[in-house]
Design an enzyme around this catalytic site. Structure first.
Site, short mmCIF file in Angstrom:
data_model
loop_
_atom_site.label_atom_id
_atom_site.label_comp_id
_atom_site.label_asym_id
_atom_site.label_seq_id
_atom_site.Cartn_x
_atom_site.Cartn_y
_atom_site.Cartn_z
N TYR A 107 -12.57 10.55 3.50
CA TYR A 107 -13.20 9.52 2.68
C TYR A 107 -13.42 8.21 3.42
O TYR A 107 -13.78 7.21 2.82
CB TYR A 107 -12.42 9.38 1.37
N HIS A 167 0.81 -1.23 0.00
CA HIS A 167 0.00 0.00 0.00
C HIS A 167 0.84 1.28 0.00
O HIS A 167 0.79 2.09 0.91
CB HIS A 167 -0.96 0.00 1.19
N TYR A 201 -10.54 -9.67 4.91
CA TYR A 201 -10.20 -10.79 4.03
C TYR A 201 -10.62 -12.12 4.63
O TYR A 201 -10.96 -13.06 3.90
CB TYR A 201 -8.69 -10.78 3.74
#
Length: 371
Positions: free
Chosen positions: A252, A148, A263
Site C-alpha cells: 500500500y 504509531h 509535517y
C-alpha cells in the site's frame, strides 16, 4: 465458526446532548456513560454490556444501563506513553462457549523498548477478571518510541484474526521491509499460529504473519459485511489519510507514495503513485486523523445501509462515507459542533452507532434517529 446471538438490548435512555440535521434527517446524540480515562476501544458482550479499554491500561465493563465497573484484574502490563497503552479489544467468535477475549496493547520490553502485542484471555462469568492470559503475537522488532502502534483487531469469516500494526513513525522506511512487522497487517490463527494460506508463508526472509504491507498507522478496520473483506483506514502525515481494502500480499505504498506531505513541508517519496503499489479508495487532504471504523448495519436510517462511519481525532467529527460496492462516492461530515475527538466507532446490538470520545473524561455516545 460459531456466531453468538445477542440478547435483546435493554439500555437506559441516555441524556440527549446534541442534535443536528443530516442529509437524511435529524440525528440525536445521547450520552450513555462518562468518566472514562482516554477510552480506546469497545466490544459488546452477548448480554448487551460492553468491554471498554482505557489507554492507561484499564479494562472496564459498561453495563446496559451505562454504569461502569472498576478496572478488571488480570490485564497485561502495558507501556502507557504517548500513543501507547491498552488499545483494542475483540471477542472470540466462539465467545459464548469459551469466554475468550483478545487485547492489543503496547507491550513493554527490555532496555526501555516496546512494541504492539496481542494477548488472549478468559473473561470470568461475573465479568470481573481475566484468567489464562497468554501472549499470542508480538510485533518485531521492538523500539524505544511512543508513536504509531496501530492497532485494530478484526476476526475474519474463516476465524483467523487480522491485526493492524503501525510503523513506529521514525522507522517509516521499514514499512517496505517484509522481514519485520512494521507498517503491516498480519493474519494469525486464534492461538497465534500462522495460517498455511498467508501470502508470504513460503518465502524465506519474510515474516509469515504478514497479510499486507506499506501501511503507516492503521487505527480503524472492519469487515465489509457483503464481501467479508478487510477494510481499513490509516493516518497520513500532513494530509493523506487513506481508506484501503486489504488484499492478500499487496503493497500500500507508504512511505514511497502518499497524498500527504512532511509535517515541516516538502514531498515524501516519489509522489502519489508507483507501479506495483496500491491506490487508496478514498483519502483526506487535509488530514482528519481517522480512528475507529464501522459499516452501518442498523435500521435507524435506511439510507445509511452499507455506508462507512469513521471517527476523527484532529478533525473532531464523524464522517459518513457513501459507498457503492468498492467505491466511495461521497462524504458527509457530522458532529463537528460537538467538538469531540472520536476514538472508536461501533455498531451496537440495538442497531445504533456508538462512539468513544478521547479525553481524560471520555464518554460513550450513542446516535439515534430524531423524531
Amino acid at each position: 465458526m460459531t456466531v453468538f446471538a445477542i440478547v435483546p438490548f435493554a439500555c437506559a435512555q441516555g441524556a440527549e446532548i446534541h442534535r443536528e440535521q443530516t442529509g437524511y434527517g435529524t440525528i440525536i446524540v445521547e450520552e450513555v456513560a462518562t468518566g472514562l480515562n482516554h477510552p480506546w476501544a469497545m466490544a459488546f458482550l452477548p448480554d448487551g454490556s460492553a468491554l471498554i479499554t482505557e489507554r492507561e491500561g484499564e479494562l472496564r465493563l459498561m453495563k446496559p444501563d451505562g454504569s461502569l465497573s472498576a478496572g478488571l484484574s488480570g490485564v497485561p502490563e502495558v507501556y502507557a506513553s504517548g500513543q501507547g497503552g491498552l488499545l483494542d479489544v475483540a471477542l472470540d467468535p466462539d465467545f459464548e462457549s469459551n469466554r475468550q477475549i483478545y487485547l492489543s496493547y503496547a507491550e513493554p520490553r527490555s532496555q526501555g523498548e516496546n512494541a504492539t502485542a496481542v494477548a488472549r484471555a478468559v473473561l470470568d462469568a461475573s465479568n470481573k477478571w481475566l484468567s489464562n492470559v497468554e501472549v499470542i503475537f508480538q510485533q518485531q522488532p521492538s523500539y524505544s518510541g511512543n508513536k504509531h502502534f496501530g492497532s485494530r483487531l478484526v476476526f475474519a469469516p474463516d476465524g483467523n484474526l487480522f491485526v493492524t500494526l503501525g510503523e513506529r513513525s521514525s522507522l517509516r522506511d521499514e514499512a517496505q521491509n517484509l522481514s519485520n512487522h512494521l507498517g503491516a497487517v498480519v493474519r494469525i490463527a486464534p492461538d497465534g499460529s500462522v495460517p498455511d494460506d498467508n501470502p508470504f508463508v513460503e518465502q524465506d526472509g519474510v515474516m509469515p504473519e504478514i497479510w499486507t504491507y506499506g501501511h503507516r498507522n492503521p487505527q480503524g478496520a472492519a469487515l465489509n459485511p457483503e464481501s467479508g473483506e478487510l477494510w481499513l483506514h490509516e493516518h497520513g502525515p500532513r494530509g493523506g489519510d487513506e481508506v484501503n481494502i486489504a488484499e492478500a500480499g499487496k503493497n500500500y505504498g507508504w512511505p514511497v507514495i502518499t497524498h500527504g506531505q512532511e509535517y515541516f513541508g516538502g514531498e515524501i517519496g516519489v509522489g502519489t503513485e508507483k507501479e506495483g503499489m496500491e491506490q487508496p479508495i478514498h483519502y483526506w487532504v487535509p488530514s482528519i486523523a481517522p480512528s475507529g471504523m464501522a459499516f452501518y448495519t442498523g435500521d435507524e436510517v435506511d439510507e445509511w445501509q452499507g455506508d462507512i462511519f469513521v471517527g476523527a481525532l484532529a478533525g473532531r467529527l464523524l464522517a459518513r462515507l457513501d459507498r457503492d460496492g468498492d467505491r466511495i462516492t461521497g462524504e458527509e461530515r457530522m458532529l463537528e459542533d460537538l467538538g469531540e475527538r472520536i476514538r472508536d466507532v461501533r455498531m451496537g446490538p440495538d442497531g445504533m452507532i456508538y462512539l468513544l470520545t478521547d479525553s481524560p473524561s471520555g464518554r460513550v455516545l450513542r446516535i439515534r434517529a430524531g423524531e
